[in-house]
Write an enzyme that holds these catalytic residues in place. Structure first.
Site, PDB file in Angstrom:
ATOM      1  N   ASN A  52      41.035  62.492  37.108  1.00 15.21           N
ATOM      2  CA  ASN A  52      41.078  62.824  35.681  1.00 15.21           C
ATOM      3  C   ASN A  52      42.330  62.137  35.146  1.00 15.21           C
ATOM      4  O   ASN A  52      43.418  62.671  35.239  1.00 15.21           O
ATOM      5  CB  ASN A  52      41.194  64.349  35.533  1.00 15.21           C
ATOM      6  CG  ASN A  52      41.360  64.778  34.088  1.00 15.21           C
ATOM      7  OD1 ASN A  52      40.773  64.190  33.175  1.00 15.21           O
ATOM      8  ND2 ASN A  52      42.166  65.808  33.861  1.00 15.21           N
ATOM      9  N   ASN A  78      44.382  65.414  39.256  1.00 17.13           N
ATOM     10  CA  ASN A  78      45.153  65.254  38.017  1.00 17.13           C
ATOM     11  C   ASN A  78      46.397  64.395  38.200  1.00 17.13           C
ATOM     12  O   ASN A  78      47.291  64.409  37.351  1.00 17.13           O
ATOM     13  CB  ASN A  78      45.560  66.636  37.491  1.00 17.13           C
ATOM     14  CG  ASN A  78      44.383  67.379  36.887  1.00 17.13           C
ATOM     15  OD1 ASN A  78      43.515  66.777  36.237  1.00 17.13           O
ATOM     16  ND2 ASN A  78      44.315  68.684  37.109  1.00 17.13           N
ATOM     17  N   ASP A 106      40.655  76.881  32.914  1.00 20.18           N
ATOM     18  CA  ASP A 106      41.475  77.179  31.736  1.00 20.18           C
ATOM     19  C   ASP A 106      40.814  78.161  30.767  1.00 20.18           C
ATOM     20  O   ASP A 106      40.697  77.878  29.561  1.00 20.18           O
ATOM     21  CB  ASP A 106      41.826  75.870  30.992  1.00 20.18           C
ATOM     22  CG  ASP A 106      42.656  74.947  31.853  1.00 20.18           C
ATOM     23  OD1 ASP A 106      42.947  75.312  32.999  1.00 20.18           O
ATOM     24  OD2 ASP A 106      43.014  73.844  31.391  1.00 20.18           O
TER      25      ASP A 106
HETATM   26  C1  GDL Z   1      43.957  71.242  33.806  1.00 22.39           C
HETATM   27  C2  GDL Z   1      42.602  71.022  33.242  1.00 22.39           C
HETATM   28  C3  GDL Z   1      42.373  69.597  32.803  1.00 22.39           C
HETATM   29  C4  GDL Z   1      43.646  68.926  32.300  1.00 22.39           C
HETATM   30  C5  GDL Z   1      44.645  68.975  33.424  1.00 22.39           C
HETATM   31  C6  GDL Z   1      45.976  68.295  33.143  1.00 22.39           C
HETATM   32  C7  GDL Z   1      41.549  71.049  35.474  1.00 22.39           C
HETATM   33  C8  GDL Z   1      40.439  71.550  36.315  1.00 22.39           C
HETATM   34  N1  GDL Z   1      41.565  71.449  34.184  1.00 22.39           N
HETATM   35  O1  GDL Z   1      44.247  72.285  34.266  1.00 22.39           O
HETATM   36  O2  GDL Z   1      41.400  69.630  31.797  1.00 22.39           O
HETATM   37  O3  GDL Z   1      43.405  67.611  31.917  1.00 22.39           O
HETATM   38  O4  GDL Z   1      44.934  70.315  33.726  1.00 22.39           O
HETATM   39  O5  GDL Z   1      46.612  68.813  32.021  1.00 22.39           O
HETATM   40  O6  GDL Z   1      42.378  70.328  35.943  1.00 22.39           O
END
Ligand code: GDL
Length: 681
Positions: free
Chosen positions: A261, A228, A123
């Site tokens: 994440n 994600n 990002d």
């Molecule tokens: C992203 C961001 C992450 C974020 C996610 C969902 C990556 C590598 N980076 O692009 O920080 O939480 O989307 O919004 O995933």
């Protein structure tokens, strides 16, 4: 270090935007990871100052103390603590001072006891500054050069991760295989460094083995998945409580690791982390780790993994935790009062004629299951949510059966409508009941993390319930009536909600219901040359209905009335015109006499006509076509649009119903030989 001796990294990346977790939450996470067999935590909170925005700044003594404690807490739980830094917002890669600042910062963290590191370049702006352009052949070269240097400075840690700027297939140009950026990373990044990858998209619905083989070949190493699937930082109304899903366990031997994440709220991640742990323990995962070749268990079934997670989570809800930490994590209260004695009674016993004390019903596993199904996964609602949506659609589309007075002729439909309305009402009641039980759980920590979401879904469900009641001829509570001046909860979502409603499709999640289109269609403005073909279609579709009544829609098609600008579109496939939509923003301008009730025209001032040849099999293209005209009408300032057709035109009735855009309008004084359907804009 050889590939074989590297352990599979499994666990959590705190890598979302927004309020970072607290130190206590992280420590609790380590305990859970240990209990469930996960081994890694990647520290990467986007909005932690010293991780990203002020990455050059060293930690203060107080911060250092906290990090030292955190790192040793991870160690105690056998969790690998990986410290990540994101310098990409403003680093000048070619400036040695910048590289020194990076080394200094990471050296400081290594003094805190940290052994594993990560450099993240997700990002960020991809345009290099002039100095970097002069020094490096490409952005990838700049990143790789600095990363390799830092890796060596830290004496080649066993675990060192790199997050590329193109971290998913969708970001690669022209493709993963041909991406210059990824190929440079693959060729030049030190082989001891592992690469993070989110899959085909930022939020990947599924991650296939083939896609991982493809990217591994380019990167020349198996990636670590930054998953994600449960991240919710991009939409404040969404929370993900569904199981880890759509990642075949055959991936495990092909990956260096998986880190999820998850949701910004800590507590609701019980499901995300628990189901990931179950996935990692599946037979494919175990086979690779234990070398004895024995199958260690059954393969991963998301539904079962979810059930397991929810069963354990239910126990947590019963623990009397307060946000101020007034009950310790071990379950022992620091307060004097015992768990069994609710505070509010305080010795008070109501008399026989007094109000009985409010007693909280305990939360059930079914409540939790319902909660999970309502807040499931980014591309999928849970089964109960799907049923509720389908039922509401059906009830709305068949609402003519709800109020029909003619019980004898339409007996079966009427009965069915009423039965299904009752069933829908019961499903809504179950959501409200779940909300009530949840809001009474002893564990206020979990409740407060969930509160906004459960409140939101409860209100949404109550509105839907009131709507069905209205359709059935009932009168809902005044607070729930949606008219021209509803309470603020009647138009949910604030300004962002307004924007969404202006987008094509009213922001409808058609994604969840309609299979992808299988044919190519063109949607384009109607021109004078189209007139013969348009008329041909019009005549073909109207042979069975007697055209005794003059409709504005017909005059729009025939060219006697001019449609509003951008409100005449053609649907075309390889064999020619197969559909059209014409609309007039102010229908009154085409009326020769006062044809319709004023009340109707004030709510639905525009008129539309639509015709689609039955050979068009899926509704996707048709919906697009209509949405575009609805958008144009909305832009022209119209509040609503109606479509009229002859009451013997059953085909049109069925067709419009399946589209789900329009409802039958019931106004005093409408012509008996016509059906009028409409939608608000
Ligand atoms: C992203 C961001 C992450 C974020 C996610 C969902 C990556 C590598 N980076 O692009 O920080 O939480 O989307 O919004 O995933």
């Amino acid at each position: 270090m050889s590939e074989k001796s590297k352990i599979f990294l499994s666990g959590v990346v705190e890598g979302f935007y927004g309020r970072p977790w607290t130190m206590n939450q992280r420590k609790e996470l380590f305990r859970r990871e240990q209990k469930w067999g996960l081994n890694t935590y990647l520290y990467a909170p986007k909005d932690d100052y010293k991780h990203r925005m002020y990455w050059r700044d060293l930690y203060s003594l107080e911060e250092a103390d906290q990090l030292i404690t955190l790192i040793s807490a991870a160690k105690e739980c056998n969790v690998e603590f990986i410290y990540a830094i994101s310098p990409g917002l403003d680093i000048t890669f070619s400036n040695p001072k910048e590289v020194s600042a990076l080394k200094r910062k990471l050296s400081q963290v290594s003094e805190f006891g940290c052994r594993s590191f990560a450099l993240l370049f997700d990002d960020i702006e991809t345009e290099m500054c002039p100095a970097d352009k002069e020094a490096f052949g490409s952005f990838a070269d700049a990143q790789v050069s600095v990363t390799n240097e830092v890796f060596q400075h830290l004496k080649e840690p066993q675990v060192f991760l790199f997050c590329p700027t193109d971290y998913c297939a969708a970001f690669c140009t022209p493709s993963v295989q041909l991406s210059k950026y990824l190929n440079t990373v693959g060729e030049k990044l030190n082989p001891g460094i592992d690469v993070l990858w989110t899959g085909p998209k930022v939020v990947s619905n599924d991650i296939s083995v083939a896609s991982i083989e493809e990217v591994s070949a380019v990167l020349r190493r198996p990636p670590v998945i930054w998953d994600n699937i449960h991240a919710n930082d991009y939409d404040p109304q969404r929370l993900f409580l569904g199981p880890f899903k759509n990642r075949p366990t055959e991936l495990i031997p092909k990956l260096r690791g998986v880190l999820t994440n998850p949701n910004c709220e800590f507590e609701p991640n019980f499901v995300a982390v628990h189901t990931l742990a179950t996935w990692c323990k599946s037979s494919s995962g175990q086979k690779d780790v234990s070398m004895d070749g024995e199958d260690q268990g059954s393969d991963y079934i998301p539904h079962d993994a979810l059930r397991l997670a929810l069963t354990e989570w239910l126990v947590e809800f019963g623990k009397a935790d307060q946000p101020d930490g007034s009950r310790s994590r071990s379950g022992r209260s620091k307060r004097e009062a015992s768990e069994e004695e609710p505070m509010q009674t305080d010795g008070y016993v109501p008399g026989p004629k007094d109000n009985p004390l409010y007693t909280a019903e305990p939360l059930t596993l079914e409540d939790l299951n319902l909660l999970s199904e309502l807040f499931y996964l980014p591309y999928e609602h849970g089964p109960t949510a799907v049923t509720m949506l389908k039922e509401l659609h059906w009830l709305r589309d068949n609402s003519d059966a709800a109020t029909t007075g003619d019980i004898t002729t339409e007996c079966e439909r009427v009965k069915e409508w009423r039965q299904r309305a009752v069933r829908f009402d019961e499903m809504c009641a179950a959501v409200v009941q779940m909300f009530n039980r949840l809001s009474n759980v002893p564990n206020r920590l979990i409740l407060y993390d969930l509160y906004n979401y459960i409140c939101d879904i409860k209100s949404g469900v109550l509105l839907a319930r009131a709507f069905v009641k209205t359709l059935g001829g009932g009168t809902p509570h005044p607070a729930m009536i949606i008219n021209d001046n509803p309470e603020p909860w009647g138009f949910r979502g604030g300004l962002s909600g307004e924007f969404q409603r202006m987008l094509p499709c009213h922001g409808n999640r058609d994604l969840f219901r309609i299979p992808p289109a299988t044919r190519m269609y063109t949607i384009r403005p109607n021109t004078a040359e189209d007139q013969p073909e348009v008329m041909k279609l019009f005549k073909e579709m109207n042979t069975e209905t007697q055209q005794t009544v003059e409709l504005i829609g017909d005059r729009l098609v025939q060219g006697d009335v001019h449609p509003t600008q951008n409100c005449s579109l053609i649907l075309e496939d390889s064999s020619g015109i197969c559909g059209y939509v014409f609309a007039l923003s102010d229908a009154k301008t085409a009326m020769t006499k006062a044809q319709y009730p004023e009340a109707m025209l004030s709510d639905y001032p525009s008129v539309m006509t639509v015709q689609i040849h039955p050979k068009v099999p899926d509704p996707t293209a048709t919906k697009r076509l209509i949405e575009q005209v609805l958008s144009s009408l909305r832009e022209s300032g119209s509040k609503g649009v109606y479509i009229e057709f002859r009451s013997n035109d059953r085909r049109m009735m069925d067709f419009l119903k399946t589209l789900n855009f329009f409802q039958v309008l019931r106004f005093e004084g409408l012509p008996a030989n016509l059906v009028v359907m409409g939608t608000k804009l």
